[in-house]
Design a protein around this motif. Structure first.
Motif: not given
Length: 345
Positions: A321-326
Motif C-alpha cells: 500500500a502507498p505511504t506518505t514516504d513512498n
C-alpha cells in the motif's frame, strides 16, 4: 533504460493485446515461447545481450551479469560487482565485453573468453545504455543523470570524450559507417553523433513519439526502429535525414530488436507481448502480430544467427500500500522466479 522493477504495476494494461486483428498482416512469424532459462539469484534487471557468434547470452541482474549458454540456458560464468548494472556491450575486435554499472558510475571491462575483469573505467553519473561502435572502435556509455555520453577507446580502455546530450539518453546504436544514434527520452528526440569528431550532427524531434527508449537499426536501409513507451508507439525513422517513415501501435516498450536476416523489428512490451513489424522495403513496413510472452518481459535481445529472441522477467508479488514516504511502492519480486523467456520456432 528504466529498471524493470520500477513499472511492473502497470502490467495489467495491455495496449498491444488490444490491437484489432484486421490491422495485422496475413503472414505470421510462427514464433512462440519455446524455452525458459531459470536464474535463481535475486535482484532487478534491465538490458540483455545475445552474442550469436559465441552462443552466449549476457543478462544484467542485480549487481552481476549472468552469462548463459544460448542453447541450453546453462550458466557459463558471471561478471561480479557490477553494481546497478544496466547493459552489456560486446567488442569482438578486442575480445572484450563492457558493462554499464549505474550505481557505481563506472564501466567494467572483461575478457570475452575467460570472463576475467580487466579494468574499471569511470563514466558519468548513472551509466545506463551502452553500445559498441565498430566503425571507430569506441564504446559509448549513455549516462542517465549527467545527461551525456562517455566515449571509451576499446583499444586502450581510456576515456577519449564526454558528449553533452541535452537530455536523458536511453538506448544507442551505431550504423557501422561513422554515425551513432541515441534516444533522448525526456525531450522526445533522436540525436545523431559523428563517430569521428564526437560532435552532434542532428537533433530530430520524434513527432508522435513520447519517452523513446528502445532502439534498433537496419544498417542496410538506414532505418531506425524507435520504441516509445510513453505513448506505446514504434517509429520508423530514416537515419539519413530524420524523416518519419511509419508508426505502429505497440505496448509499454523498453526494448527494441532487429533481425537483419528476417527483416523483422521487435518491440518487447511489459504487458507480456512482443510486437512484430516487417520491413518490406526501405519505404514500406507492415504490422505482423503480437507474440505472447510474459508480463514484465520488456527488454529484448535478438540472436541474429539463430533468430531466437531472449527476454528477462520474473514473477512479482502485489505492490504494498502507498505511504506518505513512498507513494508509488514497487511490487516485490518473488524470490527464485527470475528467468529468461526464449522465443523462436
Amino acid at each position: 533504460m528504466k529498471p524493470i522493477t520500477r513499472s511492473l504495476c502497470l502490467l495489467a494494461f495491455s495496449m498491444a493485446a488490444c490491437i484489432p486483428n484486421h490491422l495485422f498482416a496475413q503472414e505470421k512469424t510462427g514464433f512462440h515461447v519455446i524455452n525458459d532459462f531459470p536464474i535463481h539469484s535475486t535482484g532487478g534487471w534491465d538490458y540483455i545481450t545475445a552474442d550469436g557468434s559465441t552462443g552466449r547470452v549476457y543478462v544484467s541482474h542485480g549487481s552481476q551479469v549472468n552469462i548463459l549458454d544460448a542453447k541450453t540456458g546453462d550458466s557459463v560464468g558471471y561478471i561480479l560487482n557490477t553494481t546497478g548494472v544496466h547493459g552489456i556491450a560486446i567488442s569482438h575486435d578486442y575480445n572484450k565485453g563492457y558493462t554499464s554499472n549505474g550505481r557505481a558510475n563506472n564501466i567494467t571491462v572483461f575478457d570475452l573468453k575467460t570472463n576475467a575483469v580487466l579494468k574499471m573505467v569511470t563514466a558519468g553519473t548513472n551509466p545506463d545504455a551502452i553500445c559498441y561502435d565498430d566503425f571507430a572502435k569506441k564504446i559509448y556509455a549513455f549516462n542517465g543523470r549527467s545527461k551525456d555520453a562517455t566515449v571509451i577507446d576499446a583499444a586502450t580502455d581510456s576515456v577519449v570524450a564526454t558528449i553533452p546530450l541535452g537530455g536523458k539518453p536511453e538506448t544507442g546504436v551505431s550504423d557501422g559507417k561513422g554515425k551513432v544514434f541515441v534516444n533522448i527520452e525526456d525531450a522526445g528526440e533522436e540525436v545523431e553523433i559523428d563517430a569521428t569528431t564526437f560532435k552532434i550532427l542532428n537533433r530530430w524531434k520524434l513527432d508522435g513519439g513520447e519517452e523513446p527508449s528502445g532502439l534498433a537499426m537496419d544498417r542496410q536501409t538506414n532505418r531506425l526502429f524507435i520504441g516509445c513507451g510513453g505513448n506505446q508507439t514504434m517509429i520508423v525513422l530514416d537515419a539519413t535525414n530524420g524523416t518519419i517513415i511509419a508508426k505502429f501501435p505497440i505496448g509499454r516498450c523498453d526494448g527494441v530488436g532487429f533481425d537483419p536476416g528476417l527483416k523483422l523489428a521487435y518491440s518487447s512490451n511489459g504487458e507480456g507481448t512482443v510486437t512484430v513489424v516487417r520491413e518490406l522495403s526501405a519505404a514500406k513496413f507492415e504490422l505482423v502480430e503480437n507474440i505472447t510472452t510474459e508480463p514484465g518481459a520488456r527488454t529484448i535481445a535478438v540472436d541474429t544467427v539463430t533468430h531466437k529472441i531472449y527476454l528477462p522477467t520474473a514473477q512479482m508479488k502485489p505492490a504494498p500500500a502507498p505511504t506518505t514516504d513512498n507513494p508509488h511502492p514497487r511490487p516485490p519480486q518473488i524470490p527464485g522466479t527470475f528467468h529468461v523467456v526464449v522465443v523462436g520456432k
